[in-house]
Design a protein around this motif. Structure first.
Motif, mmCIF file in Angstrom:
data_model
loop_
_atom_site.group_PDB
_atom_site.id
_atom_site.type_symbol
_atom_site.label_atom_id
_atom_site.label_comp_id
_atom_site.label_asym_id
_atom_site.label_seq_id
_atom_site.Cartn_x
_atom_site.Cartn_y
_atom_site.Cartn_z
ATOM 1 N N SER A 298 -34.439 15.584 -9.646
ATOM 2 C CA SER A 298 -33.512 15.557 -10.773
ATOM 3 C C SER A 298 -32.259 14.748 -10.473
ATOM 4 N N ALA A 299 -31.856 14.725 -9.211
ATOM 5 C CA ALA A 299 -30.667 13.969 -8.805
ATOM 6 C C ALA A 299 -30.979 13.204 -7.526
ATOM 7 N N PHE A 300 -30.248 12.124 -7.317
ATOM 8 C CA PHE A 300 -30.435 11.281 -6.138
ATOM 9 C C PHE A 300 -29.092 10.781 -5.626
ATOM 10 N N MET A 301 -29.079 10.460 -4.342
ATOM 11 C CA MET A 301 -27.964 9.708 -3.779
ATOM 12 C C MET A 301 -28.495 8.823 -2.669
ATOM 13 N N GLU A 302 -27.750 7.747 -2.364
ATOM 14 C CA GLU A 302 -28.112 6.854 -1.256
ATOM 15 C C GLU A 302 -26.972 6.915 -0.249
ATOM 16 N N PHE A 303 -27.287 7.221 0.998
ATOM 17 C CA PHE A 303 -26.265 7.531 1.991
ATOM 18 C C PHE A 303 -25.251 6.404 2.203
ATOM 19 N N HIS A 304 -25.712 5.176 2.351
ATOM 20 C CA HIS A 304 -24.794 4.067 2.631
ATOM 21 C C HIS A 304 -23.858 3.805 1.452
ATOM 22 N N GLU A 305 -24.432 3.767 0.265
ATOM 23 C CA GLU A 305 -23.656 3.428 -0.924
ATOM 24 C C GLU A 305 -22.705 4.547 -1.323
ATOM 25 N N GLU A 306 -23.057 5.794 -0.978
ATOM 26 C CA GLU A 306 -22.270 6.930 -1.438
ATOM 27 C C GLU A 306 -21.783 7.769 -0.264
ATOM 28 N N ILE A 307 -21.332 7.074 0.776
ATOM 29 C CA ILE A 307 -20.928 7.747 2.015
ATOM 30 C C ILE A 307 -19.766 8.708 1.789
ATOM 31 N N SER A 308 -18.943 8.433 0.782
ATOM 32 C CA SER A 308 -17.806 9.324 0.508
ATOM 33 C C SER A 308 -18.225 10.554 -0.297
ATOM 34 N N ASP A 311 -21.117 15.171 0.633
ATOM 35 C CA ASP A 311 -21.040 16.615 0.460
ATOM 36 C C ASP A 311 -21.610 17.064 -0.882
ATOM 37 N N THR A 312 -22.119 16.113 -1.677
ATOM 38 C CA THR A 312 -22.707 16.427 -2.975
ATOM 39 C C THR A 312 -24.217 16.199 -2.927
ATOM 40 N N ILE A 313 -24.892 16.477 -4.051
ATOM 41 C CA ILE A 313 -26.321 16.177 -4.151
ATOM 42 C C ILE A 313 -26.548 14.900 -4.959
ATOM 43 N N GLY A 314 -25.483 14.136 -5.186
ATOM 44 C CA GLY A 314 -25.603 12.882 -5.914
ATOM 45 C C GLY A 314 -25.438 13.057 -7.411
ATOM 46 N N ARG A 315 -25.988 12.098 -8.141
ATOM 47 C CA ARG A 315 -25.898 12.113 -9.601
ATOM 48 C C ARG A 315 -27.298 12.163 -10.205
ATOM 49 N N GLN A 316 -27.351 12.438 -11.504
ATOM 50 C CA GLN A 316 -28.647 12.577 -12.172
ATOM 51 C C GLN A 316 -29.497 11.333 -11.962
ATOM 52 N N SER A 317 -30.802 11.544 -11.808
ATOM 53 C CA SER A 317 -31.752 10.458 -11.560
ATOM 54 C C SER A 317 -31.954 9.632 -12.823
ATOM 55 N N ASP A 369 -29.851 27.284 -9.847
ATOM 56 C CA ASP A 369 -28.874 26.836 -8.849
ATOM 57 C C ASP A 369 -27.478 26.830 -9.462
ATOM 58 N N TRP A 370 -26.496 27.130 -8.648
ATOM 59 C CA TRP A 370 -25.109 27.258 -9.088
ATOM 60 C C TRP A 370 -24.292 26.116 -8.497
ATOM 61 N N GLY A 371 -23.491 25.450 -9.334
ATOM 62 C CA GLY A 371 -22.683 24.351 -8.842
ATOM 63 C C GLY A 371 -21.776 23.796 -9.919
ATOM 64 N N PHE A 372 -21.275 22.594 -9.701
ATOM 65 C CA PHE A 372 -20.422 21.961 -10.710
ATOM 66 C C PHE A 372 -20.559 20.446 -10.612
ATOM 67 N N ARG A 373 -20.145 19.759 -11.664
ATOM 68 C CA ARG A 373 -20.163 18.296 -11.719
ATOM 69 C C ARG A 373 -18.736 17.806 -11.859
ATOM 70 N N ASN A 374 -18.397 16.724 -11.113
ATOM 71 C CA ASN A 374 -17.050 16.172 -11.267
ATOM 72 C C ASN A 374 -17.044 15.088 -12.339
ATOM 73 N N SER A 375 -15.904 14.485 -12.557
ATOM 74 C CA SER A 375 -15.763 13.522 -13.650
ATOM 75 C C SER A 375 -16.550 12.244 -13.411
ATOM 76 N N ASP A 376 -16.957 11.992 -12.159
ATOM 77 C CA ASP A 376 -17.768 10.810 -11.848
ATOM 78 C C ASP A 376 -19.266 11.104 -11.921
ATOM 79 N N GLY A 377 -19.604 12.327 -12.265
ATOM 80 C CA GLY A 377 -21.018 12.679 -12.406
ATOM 81 C C GLY A 377 -21.668 13.215 -11.143
ATOM 82 N N TYR A 378 -20.899 13.313 -10.052
ATOM 83 C CA TYR A 378 -21.467 13.848 -8.810
ATOM 84 C C TYR A 378 -21.523 15.376 -8.879
ATOM 85 N N ILE A 379 -22.638 15.916 -8.395
ATOM 86 C CA ILE A 379 -22.893 17.344 -8.531
ATOM 87 C C ILE A 379 -22.804 18.015 -7.168
#
Length: 486
Positions: A298-308, A311-317, A369-379
């Motif tokens: 459901s969500a993805f992230m790429e380590f190099h591009e999103e190194i900052s 601590d999240t699970i990325g953004r929606q796929s 699952d319990w969590g939140f999304r920030n204004s940039d879409g990161y969950i």
């Protein structure tokens, strides 16, 4: 939406000689794979009378016969139930009772009312000529698979996945990882689970070459296959990486120019390990997913591009939508905690034999699952909703507490659960189970002092217990229910 099996056949029509599968001993081209699928389908239909809607349990191991049988069932619009060859008797009996299969392949079963077959009955079969005009491919809304969950929070449930679901998921995954037909992937994950089965579908629907390895445990074979078959990608769970690193150190870094992509998922990975992989594989697209059997990747992230954002699970796929809902079924604003919910063509319609209304808020599947999304879409994932600990009305994520505890060098592993407050004031408090080489350090006074202001006071464990190992599934998910029963 074209089914995965139709994509395989259409690719085989145009690229008959392209290598499709190998187990290190035997190799099949796409043309040969298509022929075997048809031959297996003919046996299923003529010998066992398998047709549309019939349930077929398959022993899911990385064998050529399993792959052709799996897709042969799809050609017939039969429903596959891939389960691990070493499935325990209780789980096997539960699955069988829930689905009432017409055929069981690869298991010794003495049921008098169910047909059985061995995988060897589908090996060395005569080739069937492929003519796409004579093949009726499955409709997108017919059920392709029923996958049973691992049951970490209760009795396993049978997840219905249609051809639309699994084809959409493969498309979304391949889009994010940016796979092409030139990729050569090694599959060392179990194909009885959603992750490994999904990698198989992704690769073959995309015209890639798939190299099947038994497991990550045979490290010499793992690296030999990388070199022999020019492998440039693979999937792994964090537990696989921990084993690979333990047995081979930084050897994987030697192949940083060759390995174009890795997909990681199924369980959390410590941030330090993510950073280690970033340094070890500077040229590799390292993708980590969040998802469930019910809502693949459901969500993805790429380590190099999103190194900052490690601590999240990325953004929606791609082609998926994620929203956060409160307990009344209303969407909440960014940065407000709630239940992570998902919608899209890859999402299941529900479970077999259950009233599925409770599992959805409208079109959104409730992940639990319990969590939140920030204004940039990161969950940010906090915890399983059922695993949240209610300390005097304040919700505590066991994962948050575990991350702090793992920061102490004498804590080799840990898991937290809710227990009743013996003082009868807070309702629930946190209990931590700890694996340690220095059990004398695992006491309330010492650990409470170490935790200090790293956690708010109500999040501090009220009780500790040293155990030999944290119970986990094969993919590394903590089985908290087993701790509760201790």
């Amino acid at each position: 939406m074209i089914s995965i099996v139709e994509k395989i056949f259409r690719y085989a029509e145009a690229n008959s000689d392209k290598p499709a599968l190998t187990d290190g001993k035997t190799a099949l081209s796409y043309g040969e794979l298509a022929e075997r699928i048809l031959s297996s389908g003919k046996i299923l239909h003529e010998r066992f009378n398998i047709s549309r809607g019939d349930n077929v349990i398959l022993s899911a191991d990385k064998q050529l016969e399993f792959v052709s049988l799996y897709f042969a069932c799809h050609i017939l619009e039969a429903v596959t139930l891939p389960i691990a060859p070493d499935t325990n008797a209780k789980r096997y009996a539960l699955i069988k009772s829930k689905v009432r299969p017409k055929l069981i392949v690869g298991f010794n079963d003495d049921s008098e009312d169910i047909m059985t077959a061995g995988l060897d009955e589908f090996s060395g079969i005569n080739a069937e000529s492929v003519n796409l005009n004579n093949i009726n491919f499955p409709s997108e809304d017919s059920v392709a698979d029923i996958i049973f969950t691992t049951g970490t929070t209760g009795e396993p449930k049978g997840v219905k996945l249609t051809h639309r679901n699994i084809s959409s998921a493969a498309k979304n995954i391949n889009t994010f990882i940016a796979n092409s037909h030139e990729d050569i992937e090694m599959l060392a994950l179990p194909v009885s689970h959603s992750f490994g089965l999904g990698r198989m579908r992704c690769a073959l629907s995309n015209g890639q070459t798939l190299v099947m390895l038994g497991s990550f445990a045979n490290v010499k074979r793992f690296f030999r296959f990388i070199e022999t078959f020019h492998v440039n990608g693979f999937g792994m769970v964090p537990a696989s990486w921990a084993l690979l690193k333990k047995l081979s150190g930084e050897t994987l870094g030697k192949y940083h120019e060759q390995i174009h992509y890795i997909e990681i998922g199924s369980a959390p990975m410590p941030i330090d390990e993510k950073k280690f992989l970033i340094e070890l594989l500077p040229d590799t697209r390292i993708c980590m997913h969040y998802g469930l059997t019910e809502a693949s990747r459901s969500a993805f992230m790429e380590f190099h591009e999103e190194i900052s954002r490690l601590d999240t699970i990325g953004r929606q796929s791609p082609n998926m939508q994620i929203a956060i809902f409160d307990e009344q079924g209303q969407k909440v604003p960014d940065n407000i905690e709630g239940e992570i919910c998902v919608k899209g063509d890859a999402v299941t319609s529900g479970y077999i034999g259950m009233d599925n209304k409770a599992f959805f808020w409208g079109d959104y599947f409730r992940t639990g699952d319990w969590g939140f999304r920030n204004s940039d879409g990161y969950i940010t994932l906090k915890s399983r909703k059922k695993e949240l600990i209610n300390v005097g009305g304040k919700k505590v994520s066991p994962v948050e507490v575990e991350e702090v505890l793992r920061g102490f060098d004498f804590v080799k592993d840990c898991a937290c659960i809710a227990i009743r407050d013996v003082n009868g004031i807070l309702g629930e408090v946190v209990k931590a189970f700890i694996v340690s080489d220095n059990p004398e350090k695992v006491n309330f006074e010492y650990l409470d002092g170490l935790i200090g202001d790293k956690l708010e006071g109500f999040k501090h464990p009220a009780e500790y217990e040293v155990i030999d190992a944290i119970p986990k599934t094969s993919s590394g998910k903590v089985q908290r229910l087993l701790l509760v029963s201790n």
